[in-house]
Every structure is written in structure tokens, then in C-alpha cells.
Design an enzyme around this catalytic site. Structure first.
Site, PDB file in Angstrom:
ATOM      1  N   HIS A 147       7.073  -9.071 -95.027  1.00 51.41           N
ATOM      2  CA  HIS A 147       6.677  -8.724 -96.396  1.00 51.41           C
ATOM      3  C   HIS A 147       5.634  -9.675 -96.965  1.00 51.41           C
ATOM      4  O   HIS A 147       4.990  -9.372 -97.968  1.00 51.41           O
ATOM      5  CB  HIS A 147       7.903  -8.647 -97.315  1.00 51.41           C
TER       6      HIS A 147
ATOM      7  N   ASP B 125      12.063  -7.749 -90.771  1.00 52.30           N
ATOM      8  CA  ASP B 125      11.202  -8.439 -91.732  1.00 52.30           C
ATOM      9  C   ASP B 125      10.580  -9.692 -91.129  1.00 52.30           C
ATOM     10  O   ASP B 125      10.501 -10.740 -91.769  1.00 52.30           O
ATOM     11  CB  ASP B 125      11.963  -8.793 -93.011  1.00 52.30           C
TER      12      ASP B 125
ATOM     13  N   GLY C   8       7.643 -17.927-103.000  1.00 53.55           N
ATOM     14  CA  GLY C   8       6.690 -18.704-102.214  1.00 53.55           C
ATOM     15  C   GLY C   8       7.317 -19.300-100.979  1.00 53.55           C
ATOM     16  O   GLY C   8       6.623 -19.745-100.063  1.00 53.55           O
TER      17      GLY C   8
ATOM     18  N   SER D 152       9.138 -17.565 -98.877  1.00 54.42           N
ATOM     19  CA  SER D 152       9.261 -16.521 -97.860  1.00 54.42           C
ATOM     20  C   SER D 152       8.540 -16.921 -96.577  1.00 54.42           C
ATOM     21  O   SER D 152       7.365 -17.276 -96.597  1.00 54.42           O
ATOM     22  CB  SER D 152       8.633 -15.216 -98.359  1.00 54.42           C
TER      23      SER D 152
ATOM     24  N   LEU E 253      21.679   3.644 -77.427  1.00 56.75           N
ATOM     25  CA  LEU E 253      22.783   4.304 -76.722  1.00 56.75           C
ATOM     26  C   LEU E 253      22.895   5.783 -77.051  1.00 56.75           C
ATOM     27  O   LEU E 253      23.243   6.589 -76.200  1.00 56.75           O
ATOM     28  CB  LEU E 253      24.119   3.612 -77.043  1.00 56.75           C
ATOM     29  N   GLY E 254      22.651   6.154 -78.292  1.00 59.32           N
ATOM     30  CA  GLY E 254      22.776   7.548 -78.690  1.00 59.32           C
ATOM     31  C   GLY E 254      24.178   7.914 -79.140  1.00 59.32           C
ATOM     32  O   GLY E 254      24.713   8.959 -78.755  1.00 59.32           O
ATOM     33  N   VAL E 255      24.775   7.052 -79.976  1.00 58.79           N
ATOM     34  CA  VAL E 255      26.110   7.327 -80.513  1.00 58.79           C
ATOM     35  C   VAL E 255      26.119   7.098 -82.013  1.00 58.79           C
ATOM     36  O   VAL E 255      25.330   6.308 -82.541  1.00 58.79           O
ATOM     37  CB  VAL E 255      27.193   6.427 -79.868  1.00 58.79           C
TER      38      VAL E 255
END
Length: 497
Positions: free
Chosen positions: A138, A168, A240, A242, A297-299
Site C-alpha cells: 500500500h 500487502d 509513515g 508502513s 487444494l480446491g476445498v
């Protein structure tokens, strides 16, 4: 209502934060009073205070040459915003809440539309002798120009090598050699109550440090990033800070200062830092490819509670419950089923959904990982070949050297998406879902609903192949895309510089 904020220069006037040593003074003062007239005890307390002070001094001295201040400049063209004049709120042009929301500003119709520049400040730290710098996404997101200032007042222009909005994090690079990199610690070793030091440039005050303790670890569901495992600290963190480092008393970086909980915009004793182990897991991909490859994984998963545990005949709430397994996914191929309770992954116990997601995401695609699940009251062991998580492409397009924002949001074309598009003659490719009016995609003529079929005449089947194709041609200045949309099949040239 939550008040989590990115750390930024707000222009609300100086908010003074001490070094965080109030607790020390209180403790030592109280102990000294209790000791009465005991010179030996007083000398011991004095030595303890001096040793702690020396530790803070050593950390400040060690981090100084590696700490940088980041100045970001963004050009705003009101004409691209539908004739609205956009007036910044406060002095910080990048003022925003986390989660990818747009900056908070006033918009006044009918005002003159003239380009102007916005400025923002943040911090960062050097991680290699040849100029790589870690900061927050950001801090640099959308910037047209970046400068970094070192403690010796040396100022260099920086370029964005790669960004990872989901954590981020961002990697910058400056054209310099012989820089002093930080020493990276192990954030898994942090314990609640341990002393830490936050370094950065709050309110533009260069090379400032504050001290505090680790208030908590493993903070999630804060609503700041997609992948959260924050270190919470009471070290004073202000606008500042960050992107600046959080250090232990050995001078090792253990986190990246990222956010504060505040109702006023200033320090209220609750700050959040990204664990350095997350930085380690994404740094290599960002430097090498400009993007991060994550495991998949697809769960669909959920946390356990006592009621669910009893219903499955399970005597604990530790573990993760699978509520759905996607067809043709790595999980389905491995034999995972809805109702399975995941007990361990890659040899380590599983406690909750957040940490399980982090571990899966950190697994290199293609890895074969052992898992242990509870199914119908019995433990079952199986092995899953981890897939690659497909994500949207934005900013640098997921590759270094592609210049500024392509202005595109993309997804792999699926049968479900194809059904929504209607009469489009395509069965695979990459769907354009959003186009920024000031990005390169818009200038190339791409529109939402277009499907990218080929890059330089080579078919692409998914988002991963599109990203790899851009990397292969990043030195060419641009690529020819074969696109199909409501107007039929056509070619466009997408500039990469």
C-alpha cells in the site's frame, strides 16, 4: 465498527510517542521503592536498566544504514474520472483502509479538470547488497515515481520489482551496490511478552525507533489482507511507519510494520506487523517473477466447534472440517471428501482454517504433501499433489520489467463464466473482468468481457500461462494478443513498457 488503518502521513499534526519505556520506569521505580535502602539491590536494578538501554541502542545503531524512507508520487488525471475533480482528503494522497478499497476523497461535479500530483510517505528496509528493498504494497501501489532516502541522506530512484497485495508486501530495487542488508530473524520464535523495536519514518521523522512488547501472535480476521498472521505489538507505530522493520533485541527483523487500530489516525497502543517468515516465503517469487505462486487444494473449509465435533464423534475442536471438495481439483484427485476433518498437513498438526490456508498457500505448486484426516471416526492417511492458485493480474502484470499498471483484472475462463458471457466462440483463455481507464490495457483497446486466446500466436489456456507468456516477452516492449469479444475475433497490441 473496526478502525483498522494503513499507516500513513495524515497531516493531523504531530502526535508524540515516547520510546515505550514507561513500563520499565514504572517497574524499576516500584521495585526501587520496595527495596528501601538496599544499595546492592539498587545497583542491580541500575545495571538491568543500563543493559536494556544498551540493547535498544545496539538495535538502533544496527538498523540505521538499512532503513529507508520512501517517497511516492502519483499523477492524477481528473479527465479519466468522468469529469469529476478529485480533491484529496487530508495531506496524505494514499489515505485508505486496507482491503483494496478506493481512497476516501470528495468529488465535486462541474469543476475544472486539471492533472495534479499526490504524494505519500512510508518506510522500508534493505534485504540485499545489490539494492532490493522490502516495504508494504500500500506504500507503493499506483505510484508513478518512487524515491528512497537513506540515513546518510543519499536519495535514489526506485522501481517496483513485484507486489503481493494478498499479503500487502512489495519489493523495490535501487541501482546501488554495497548496501547494508538487515539480518532476518525467525518470527515463529517470537513469544508474547518479548521486547521488540519498531523502526521507520513516522510523520516524515527519519530513522525513528520506538519500543514495546509482542502483545499477541497469529492475529487473523483483522480485515487488512487476504493472508493474515499478524504480530500485534504495543510499540508506538504511527503514520509513515508502513513498511518499516519490527526487530527483536538481537537486531534481527521479525516483522514488517503495516497497520494500526485507531479511531483517531494516530497511535492507540495496537499495531500490526507482517511476520518476517511470510516475507521470506514471498520474497524469492517477487524478485524472480514479480509475483507469488501459491498452493491450491480446491476445498471449502470451516473451523470446528463443540457441536460439530460431537456430531462427527470427534472429541476435540482442533482441526479443519472440509465442507466441499471441488470437482477435478487436487483435493478430489487425492481422495479427500466432504466431512473429512483435517488433522495434519505435511507432518504438522492443523489447528484452524486461517493457519491451514497459510500453509497450503506457502506450499510450492506441484509438491506432494502427506495429509492425515478423520473420516467416519477413523484416521486416514493420503497424499495430495498441490495445485497452483490462480489469482487476478494487476499492476505489473505479475512480471518484473513490465513497467507500470497494465490496468487489467483477469480470470481464467471457466464454463460458468463462459455461460454468463453468452455467444462467445471460445472454450479456454483468459477473461478480462475489469479495465482501468488509464492503464495500458485500455489504450490497447481491451474491454471487460473480452477473452484473450493467444499471446504472440501461442494459445493460452489459463491465467498462469498468460503470466508466463508476458514474462517471456517482457524484453520485446509489447505483445500481440488474439482476443475475442462481442465484436468478434481481433488482434490488439499490448505495450509492456
Amino acid at each position: 465498527m473496526k478502525h483498522f488503518q494503513s499507516i500513513r502521513v495524515t497531516g493531523r499534526g504531530p502526535l508524540f510517542a515516547g520510546l515505550g519505556l514507561t513500563a520499565i520506569a514504572f517497574f524499576l521505580g516500584g521495585a526501587a521503592l520496595a527495596s528501601g535502602n538496599h544499595p546492592a539491590t539498587d545497583r542491580h536494578l541500575s545495571r538491568t536498566a543500563e543493559e536494556l538501554s544498551a540493547a535498544f541502542e545496539n538495535v538502533a545503531t544496527e538498523i540505521q544504514p538499512s532503513l529507508v524512507s520512501i517517497h511516492a508520487v502519483k499523477r492524477i488525471d481528473p479527465a479519466s474520472r468522468g469529469g469529476m475533480q478529485v480533491l484529496p482528503f487530508g495531506s496524505d494522497p494514499f489515505e485508505q483502509f486496507f482491503g483494496g478499497r478506493l481512497p476516501r476523497r470528495f468529488q465535486i461535479p462541474g469543476q475544472p479538470s486539471q492533472p495534479y500530483f499526490q504524494e505519500g510517505q512510508g518506510s522500508g528496509f534493505v534485504v540485499s547488497e545489490d539494492g532490493y528493498i522490502v516495504t508494504n504494497n500500500h506504500v507503493v501501489e499506483g505510484a508513478d515515481k518512487l524515491e528512497v532516502r537513506f540515513s546518510n541522506k543519499r536519495v535514489l530512484e526506485a522501481e517496483v520489482v513485484g507486489t503481493d497485495p494478498q499479503t500487502d508486501l512489495a519489493i523495490l530495487r535501487v541501482d546501488a551496490k554495497g548496501l547494508t542488508p538487515v539480518r532476518l530473524g525467525d518470527s515463529d520464535d517470537l513469544r508474547v511478552g518479548a521486547w521488540v523495536v519498531a523502526a521507520g519514518n513516522p510523520f516524515g521523522l527519519a530513522s525513528s525507533i520506538t519500543a514495546g512488547i509482542v502483545s499477541a501472535t497469529g492475529r487473523s480476521q483483522v480485515g487488512i489482507a487476504d493472508y493474515e498472521d499478524f504480530i500485534q505489538t504495543d510499540a508506538a507505530i504511527n503514520p509513515g511507519n508502513s513498511g518499516g522493520p519490527l526487530l527483536n533485541l538481537d537486531g534481527e527483523v521479525v516483522g514488517v510494520n503495516s497497520a494500526i487500530y485507531s479511531k483517531s489516525g494516530g497511535y492507540m497502543g495496537i499495531g500490526f506487523a507482517i511476520p518476517i517468515n511470510i516475507v521470506k516465503s514471498v520474497k524469492g517469487g517477487l524478485i524472480e517473477h514479480g509475483s507469488v505462486d501459491r498452493g491450491f487444494l480446491g476445498v471449502l473449509i470451516q473451523n470446528m466447534d463443540e457441536g460439530l465435533a460431537r456430531s462427527f464423534g470427534y472429541d476435540s475442536t482442533e482441526g479443519v472440517l472440509i465442507s466441499q471438495v471441488n470437482e477435478d481439483s487436487p483435493a478430489a484427485e487425492a481422495g479427500l471428501e466432504a466431512g473429512d476433518i483435517i488433522l495434519s498437513y505435511d507432518g504438522k498438526e492443523v489447528s484452524d482454517t486461517n493457519h491451514f490456508r497459510l500453509r497450503v498457500a506457502a506450499t510450492p505448486p506441484g509438491s506432494e504433501v502427506p495429509m492425515r484426516v478423520l473420516r467416519n471416526g477413523e484416521e486416514v492417511e493420503l497424499t495430495v499433489r498441490v495445485g497452483e492458485l490462480e489469482s487476478k493480474v494487476a499492476d505489473s502484470g505479475g512480471a518484473p520489467g513490465l513497467g507500470k499498471d497494465l490496468g487489467l483484472q483477469l480470470q481464467t475462463l471457466t464454463p460458468e463464466l463462459l455461460a454468463r458471457l453468452g455467444d462467445i466462440d471460445a472454450d479456454k483463455g483468459v477473461l478480462v473482468t475489469e479495465v482501468s481507464p488509464v492503464g495500458r490495457g485500455a489504450r490497447a483497446g481491451l474491454r471487460p468481457g473480452d477473452v484473450i486466446l493467444e499471446v504472440q500466436g501461442k494459445e493460452i489456456a489459463n491465467l498462469g500461462e498468460f503470466k508466463r507468456a508476458l514474462r517471456e516477452h517482457e524484453g520485446d516492449g509489447g505483445v500481440r494478443l488474439t482476443v475475442i469479444g462481442r465484436g468478434g475475433r481481433h488482434f490488439v497490441y499490448l505495450s509492456l513498457k
